[in-house]
Design an enzyme around this catalytic site. Structure first.
Site, short mmCIF file in Angstrom:
data_model
loop_
_atom_site.label_atom_id
_atom_site.label_comp_id
_atom_site.label_asym_id
_atom_site.label_seq_id
_atom_site.Cartn_x
_atom_site.Cartn_y
_atom_site.Cartn_z
N GLU A 207 0.05 2.85 -4.20
CA GLU A 207 1.18 4.14 -4.16
C GLU A 207 0.77 5.39 -4.49
O GLU A 207 1.00 6.50 -3.92
CB GLU A 207 2.35 3.64 -5.18
CG GLU A 207 3.21 2.34 -4.69
CD GLU A 207 3.81 2.37 -3.10
OE1 GLU A 207 3.61 3.56 -2.71
OE2 GLU A 207 4.62 1.60 -2.76
N ARG A 211 0.42 8.50 -1.54
CA ARG A 211 1.36 9.29 -1.72
C ARG A 211 0.63 10.83 -2.62
O ARG A 211 0.75 11.83 -2.08
CB ARG A 211 2.80 9.12 -2.84
CG ARG A 211 3.20 7.95 -2.09
CD ARG A 211 4.70 7.50 -2.97
NE ARG A 211 4.99 5.97 -2.53
CZ ARG A 211 6.08 5.84 -2.50
NH1 ARG A 211 7.27 6.68 -2.55
NH2 ARG A 211 6.82 4.37 -2.32
N ASP A 344 1.88 -4.96 6.29
CA ASP A 344 1.76 -3.61 7.35
C ASP A 344 0.56 -2.79 7.64
O ASP A 344 0.00 -2.75 8.61
CB ASP A 344 3.18 -2.82 7.07
CG ASP A 344 3.20 -2.53 5.73
OD1 ASP A 344 2.38 -2.63 4.87
OD2 ASP A 344 4.50 -1.94 5.42
N GLU A 513 9.69 4.64 9.24
CA GLU A 513 8.88 3.93 10.25
C GLU A 513 9.28 3.94 11.65
O GLU A 513 8.66 4.14 12.48
CB GLU A 513 8.88 2.29 9.67
CG GLU A 513 7.97 2.15 8.61
CD GLU A 513 8.56 2.22 7.15
OE1 GLU A 513 9.87 2.42 7.62
OE2 GLU A 513 7.93 2.51 6.45
N THR A 600 -0.79 6.37 5.76
CA THR A 600 0.41 5.51 5.68
C THR A 600 1.50 6.17 5.28
O THR A 600 2.92 5.59 5.11
CB THR A 600 0.10 4.08 5.29
OG1 THR A 600 1.18 3.41 5.61
CG2 THR A 600 0.07 3.80 3.87
C1 DMJ Z 1 5.74 4.23 2.58
O1 DMJ Z 1 5.28 4.54 1.32
C2 DMJ Z 1 4.52 3.94 3.39
O2 DMJ Z 1 4.74 4.29 4.62
C3 DMJ Z 1 3.96 2.77 3.03
O3 DMJ Z 1 2.94 2.17 3.81
C4 DMJ Z 1 5.08 1.66 3.29
N1 DMJ Z 1 6.49 2.12 2.90
C5 DMJ Z 1 6.89 3.32 2.59
C6 DMJ Z 1 7.93 4.12 3.53
O4 DMJ Z 1 8.72 3.03 3.91
#
Ligand code: DMJ
Length: 610
Positions: A207, A211, A344, A513, A600
């Site tokens: 995370e 982020r 994912d 998403e 992501t």
């Molecule tokens: C985000 O923090 C990222 O996209 C992660 O890969 C999956 N979940 C959240 C958003 O839904």
């Protein structure tokens, strides 16, 4: 209209450091410093002098645009660790400074009545206003906290206390040309983030990487320093943070990092239960690679890429992998296979790291493309089914492996997949161009078709509910599975019977998403239905999640109107959801998909220029 930022919509093959002027003499002296020869500079022998001349010659050649060696990559096919992006020569490889155009995306679009038109410019402007509204609420009640609790009008530190919303929002503000927000967020980073990093305790490696580190690196790349601090401020904070995060790799006895880091101690430990999530350990490479490229220090990339090289050697089920992996044994744990939570972004990073490193132009990463291709074949073979009665194509799960029963459960998180499939098929080119140039293999065409089918199911997850917003998890009716009385609440939906929404899964966290995939599919197919769908979703967010006193909130139940509200504005609403919507309605030349990969968390990082 806000003042435009020094962000280039066309000139994307640069790192921002390139537009800070450095004289050839400074470049040479910096390189000498790097090579630890500077102290000998004044009193060198003839031999040393000749070596210096040679170095100077090489430096000049580099500055004149010599291309980088494709062998400069962190892991070659044999798994030998080398180095990404020509980093042995570090910053010498940068091209001379160039001043990018200073036209902000929306200014460009308002003038453009041909490809986009005023309708989309106005819609894009609405998204920008929504971003402003979300930020203002956060700034008013929660500045410096990780997230805003908009109903209770206060902040909360759900991610370790690094001001995650500030950093997640920063590059969105830059892309939107929101100079005042860039200044506020950037100044906060400059004033507080280093100190926070040195004082805070436990954070999650993944995370924090996607982020905070991703946000800082993207800001470093996009910023010209006109608003907020100089770009190097972002880079320096990123390095300090990554140095501490590296302990997750260094403390583990295998190539698989621990999941949690104690920032102030630079120590790491496994998650309770001992396992790491597969998606988490395999979704930090874009960020660590880029940091190595711009810092000139290979250690970040080297550690992160060991994970993918290691996973390459592990047994898989038609390319599909379990969602847990042990940092102690280095092996997968259990048999639960899914492309939703914990699985994912493993699949997403296989193709994106390959693209980041130059795709076909860089043979050292073919193994990633191979792993991705095999996995998508596995998805099509083992996980894709059609619902009844109307035949929506969805991706289910194998909780007990390929020999166990299939589950028709699809997390909203899986809706990243249509975008990734489309990107992997055309490598960011439009479908038209890729077809005209004969670039699409059979696999690519299959994946593109699946991308479009899945995007439909993702959109229908919104369309079937009373609020027009998707639940966190949906089940699909199949021959083997049916449950009555669990519909979404929109009786006029054609797919009302195909989608089952269980009581516990009815929340909506403002996730990105689906709009992410709509954005990628629009760029690639140019089909305006994706824009219209995105606009519909945006309006539903506006209607049901906007909080009067400021900000937007997650919901408890999307199947009833008015929906019961939760009390949280997730950082990814500013970092991802609104960014993708803004880009969906805007000009294709802003963050072009063949020049950038989005991490992501939607932080764009440049593709290596091979
Ligand atoms: C985000 O923090 C990222 O996209 C992660 O890969 C999956 N979940 C959240 C958003 O839904």
């Amino acid at each position: 209209m806000s003042k435009s930022l020094p962000y280039s919509v066309k000139d994307v093959n640069y790192d921002n450091a390139k537009f800070r002027h450095r004289s050839p003499l400074k470049v040479l002296s910096q390189s000498l410093l790097t090579l630890n020869t500077k102290r000998d500079y004044a009193s060198c022998s003839t031999g040393k002098f000749l070596i210096l001349i040679l170095i100077f010659g090489i430096a000049c050649l580099m500055l004149m645009g010599t291309t980088k060696s494709p062998n400069d990559s962190p892991l070659n096919e044999k798994g030998k660790v080398t180095f990404v992006w020509g980093l042995r020569l570090g910053r010498l490889l940068r091209k001379p400074p160039r001043i990018p155009p200073r036209l902000s995306p929306d200014e460009g679009q308002l003038k453009d009545n041909t490809t986009n038109g005023p309708k989309w410019a106005a819609r894009q402007q609405s998204v920008k206003e929504a971003f402003d509204y979300a930020w203002s609420g956060y700034r008013k009640f929660a500045m410096g906290y990780d997230e805003l609790m908009p109903i209770s009008q206060r902040g909360v530190d759900g991610l370790g206390g690094l001001g995650a919303t500030v950093v997640d929002a920063l590059d969105t503000a830059m892309i939107m040309g929101h100079g005042n927000i860039v200044s506020e967020a950037g100044s906060w980073v400059e004033a507080h983030l280093l100190e926070r990093i040195s004082q805070k305790g436990q954070v999650n490696l993944f995370e924090t990487t996607i982020r905070v580190l991703g946000g800082l690196l993207s800001a470093y790349h996009l910023s010209g320093g006109d608003h907020g601090p100089k770009p190097d401020v972002y880079l320096n904070v990123a390095k300090d943070l990554a140095d501490r995060l590296l302990s997750a790799f260094n403390s583990s006895p295998t190539a698989v990092p621990y999941s949690d880091v104690i920032l102030r101690e630079s120590t790491a430990h496994p998650a309770p239960g001992g396992m790491s999530s597969t998606a988490e350990v395999a979704s930090v490479q874009l960020e660590f690679n880029y940091l190595s490229a711009v810092s000139g220090d290979p250690k970040y990339s080297t550690e992160a890429m060991k994970v993918l090289a290691h996973i390459k050697t592990l047994p898989k089920t038609e390319g599909l992998v379990p969602i847990y992996i042990s940092p102690h044994s280095g092996k997968f744990v259990g048999e639960n296979i899914r492309l939703g939570s914990r699985g994912d972004s493993y699949y997403e990073y296989l193709i994106k790291v390959w693209l980041q490193q130059g795709g076909k132009m860089n043979g050292n990463f073919t193994y990633l493309h191979d792993m991705y291709t095999e996995a998508m074949k596995g998805v099509r073979h083992l996980l894709v089914r059609k619902s009844i009665p109307k035949g929506l194509v969805f991706v289910g799960e194998l909780p007990y492996g390929s020999k166990g029963e299939f589950s028709p459960k699809m997390d909203h998180l899986v809706c990243f997949l249509p975008g990734t499939l489309a990107l992997g098929a055309t490598k960011g080119l439009t479908k038209e161009k890729a077809l005209a140039e004969n670039l699409l293999s059979f696999e690519d065409l299959e994946n593109l078709k699946l991308a479009e089918d899945l995007a439909k199911a993702c959109f229908e997850m919104y369309e079937v509910t009373a609020t027009g917003l998707a639940p966190e998890i949906a089940y699909f009716h199949t021959q083997e599975y049916s449950e009555d009385g669990l519909e979404g609440g929109n009786k006029s939906s054609v797919y009302a019977k195909d989608i089952v929404i269980k009581q516990a899964d009815r929340h909506n966290l403002l996730r990105p998403e689906t709009v992410e995939s709509l954005f990628v599919l629009y760029r690639i197919t140019k089909d305006t239905k994706y824009r219209e769908q995105g606009w519909q979703i945006f309006q539903a967010f506006e209607k049901h999640t906007k909080v009067k006193s400021g900000g937007y909130t997650s919901l408890d139940d999307v199947t009833e109107v008015p929906p019961h509200r939760r009390d949280k504005m997730e950082t990814f609403f500013l970092g991802e959801t609104l960014k993708y919507l803004y880009l969906l309605f805007g000009d294709d030349s802003v963050i072009p998909l063949d020049k950038f990969v989005f991490n992501t968390e939607a932080h764009p990082l440049p593709i290596r220029n091979t």
